[in-house]
Scaffold this motif. Structure first.
Motif, PDB file in Angstrom:
ATOM      1  N   GLU A  35      10.750   2.177   6.398  1.00 28.45           N
ATOM      2  CA  GLU A  35      10.456   3.212   5.404  1.00 28.45           C
ATOM      3  C   GLU A  35      11.557   3.370   4.355  1.00 28.45           C
ATOM      4  OE1 GLU A  35      11.972   7.017   8.099  1.00 28.45           O
ATOM      5  OE2 GLU A  35       9.890   6.891   7.467  1.00 28.45           O
ATOM      6  N   TYR A  84       8.758  -4.381   7.643  1.00 27.15           N
ATOM      7  CA  TYR A  84       8.902  -3.201   6.793  1.00 27.15           C
ATOM      8  C   TYR A  84       9.786  -2.160   7.470  1.00 27.15           C
ATOM      9  CZ  TYR A  84       5.650  -0.555   9.750  1.00 27.15           C
ATOM     10  OH  TYR A  84       5.062   0.090  10.804  1.00 27.15           O
ATOM     11  N   LEU A 123      12.647  -0.541   0.364  1.00 33.62           N
ATOM     12  CA  LEU A 123      11.627  -0.674  -0.662  1.00 33.62           C
ATOM     13  C   LEU A 123      12.165  -1.465  -1.850  1.00 33.62           C
ATOM     14  CD1 LEU A 123      10.414   3.045  -0.665  1.00 33.62           C
ATOM     15  CD2 LEU A 123       9.403   1.127   0.566  1.00 33.62           C
ATOM     16  N   TRP A 143       9.085 -10.326  -1.486  1.00 35.94           N
ATOM     17  CA  TRP A 143       8.462  -9.013  -1.340  1.00 35.94           C
ATOM     18  C   TRP A 143       6.961  -9.210  -1.469  1.00 35.94           C
ATOM     19  CZ3 TRP A 143      11.124  -4.811  -0.017  1.00 35.94           C
ATOM     20  CH2 TRP A 143      12.462  -4.673  -0.367  1.00 35.94           C
ATOM     21  N   ARG A 164       6.609  -2.792  -0.386  1.00 35.26           N
ATOM     22  CA  ARG A 164       6.945  -2.033   0.824  1.00 35.26           C
ATOM     23  C   ARG A 164       7.292  -2.899   2.021  1.00 35.26           C
ATOM     24  NH1 ARG A 164       5.619   3.321   0.029  1.00 35.26           N
ATOM     25  NH2 ARG A 164       4.357   3.685  -1.811  1.00 35.26           N
ATOM     26  N   CYS A 165       7.098  -4.209   1.911  1.00 35.58           N
ATOM     27  CA  CYS A 165       7.482  -5.118   2.988  1.00 35.58           C
ATOM     28  C   CYS A 165       7.768  -6.487   2.396  1.00 35.58           C
ATOM     29  CB  CYS A 165       6.403  -5.200   4.071  1.00 35.58           C
ATOM     30  SG  CYS A 165       4.982  -6.228   3.687  1.00 35.58           S
ATOM     31  N   VAL A 225       5.386   0.372  -5.173  1.00 35.12           N
ATOM     32  CA  VAL A 225       6.750   0.838  -5.366  1.00 35.12           C
ATOM     33  C   VAL A 225       7.228   0.356  -6.724  1.00 35.12           C
ATOM     34  CG1 VAL A 225       9.111   0.665  -4.511  1.00 35.12           C
ATOM     35  CG2 VAL A 225       7.227   0.787  -2.899  1.00 35.12           C
ATOM     36  N   PHE A 230      -0.389  -0.814   3.334  1.00 30.77           N
ATOM     37  CA  PHE A 230       0.369  -0.609   2.113  1.00 30.77           C
ATOM     38  C   PHE A 230      -0.491  -0.743   0.864  1.00 30.77           C
ATOM     39  CE2 PHE A 230       3.861  -2.198   4.979  1.00 30.77           C
ATOM     40  CZ  PHE A 230       4.430  -0.954   5.148  1.00 30.77           C
ATOM     41  N   HIS A 260       3.085  -4.912  -3.256  1.00 30.09           N
ATOM     42  CA  HIS A 260       3.244  -3.462  -3.251  1.00 30.09           C
ATOM     43  C   HIS A 260       4.702  -3.037  -3.117  1.00 30.09           C
ATOM     44  CE1 HIS A 260       3.541  -4.282   0.991  1.00 30.09           C
ATOM     45  NE2 HIS A 260       2.295  -4.769   0.978  1.00 30.09           N
TER      46      HIS A 260
END
Length: 165
Positions: free
Chosen positions: A95, A93, A98, A39, A44-45, A136, A130, A42
């Protein structure tokens, strides 16, 4: 574990790809492969840092796919987007994908894509940044009361009729 409570989809696949991928990413550092795929900070990806090591060591241990193009096809079928610029370049990524939130991955639907033979042009200006978003954070308890058992749709009319080129 959370995965044990997920009902099997109609297609007969034990664990659908996004959940399998999420589980792999959550445990990858403990397995000693955080330098291969991880990961981003952040959450998110994710980025595959060492493609060959990923193919030779991580895919056989965690995935049904044994070839990278098959893995990439699964990413595309589930709507993952590839980042082409910035610090997350080469990352993927979605949405609903996460870090620390596997219950969101249950909502990801497999798309039926009819190949057009034309690739979409990359537009880095439209890609999300991001690092301008809040990181996250993992949820401490999973309370996904939506008992949605339709995790994957295998009712694509065109999936068997058109071979992939």
């Amino acid at each position: 574990s959370f995965i044990d409570n997920v009902p099997a989809p109609r297609s007969g696949v034990a664990i659908v790809f996004p959940i399998q991928l999420h589980e792999m990413l959550e445990s990858i550092e403990q397995q000693g492969y955080g330098h291969v795929i991880s990961w981003q900070p952040h959450g998110r990806c994710f980025v595959i840092h060492k493609k060959q090591e990923f193919i030779n060591h991580v895919m056989p241990a965690f995935m049904k796919q044994s070839k990278f193009p098959s893995f990439r096809r699964q990413l595309n079928l589930y709507g993952f987007q590839r980042i082409t610029a910035g610090p997350d370049r080469g990352g993927y990524y979605h949405e609903l994908f996460l870090r620390g939130k596997p219950f969101l991955a249950r909502r990801m639907q497999r798309q039926c894509i009819k190949g057009t033979g034309v690739r979409c042009r990359n537009n880095p200006a439209e890609e999300p940044n991001f690092y301008k978003m809040a990181p996250v954070t993992a949820v401490s308890s999973i309370s996904d009361s939506e008992g949605d058992s339709s995790m994957e749709s295998s009712d694509c009319e065109s999936s068997a009729s058109t071979p992939d080129l």
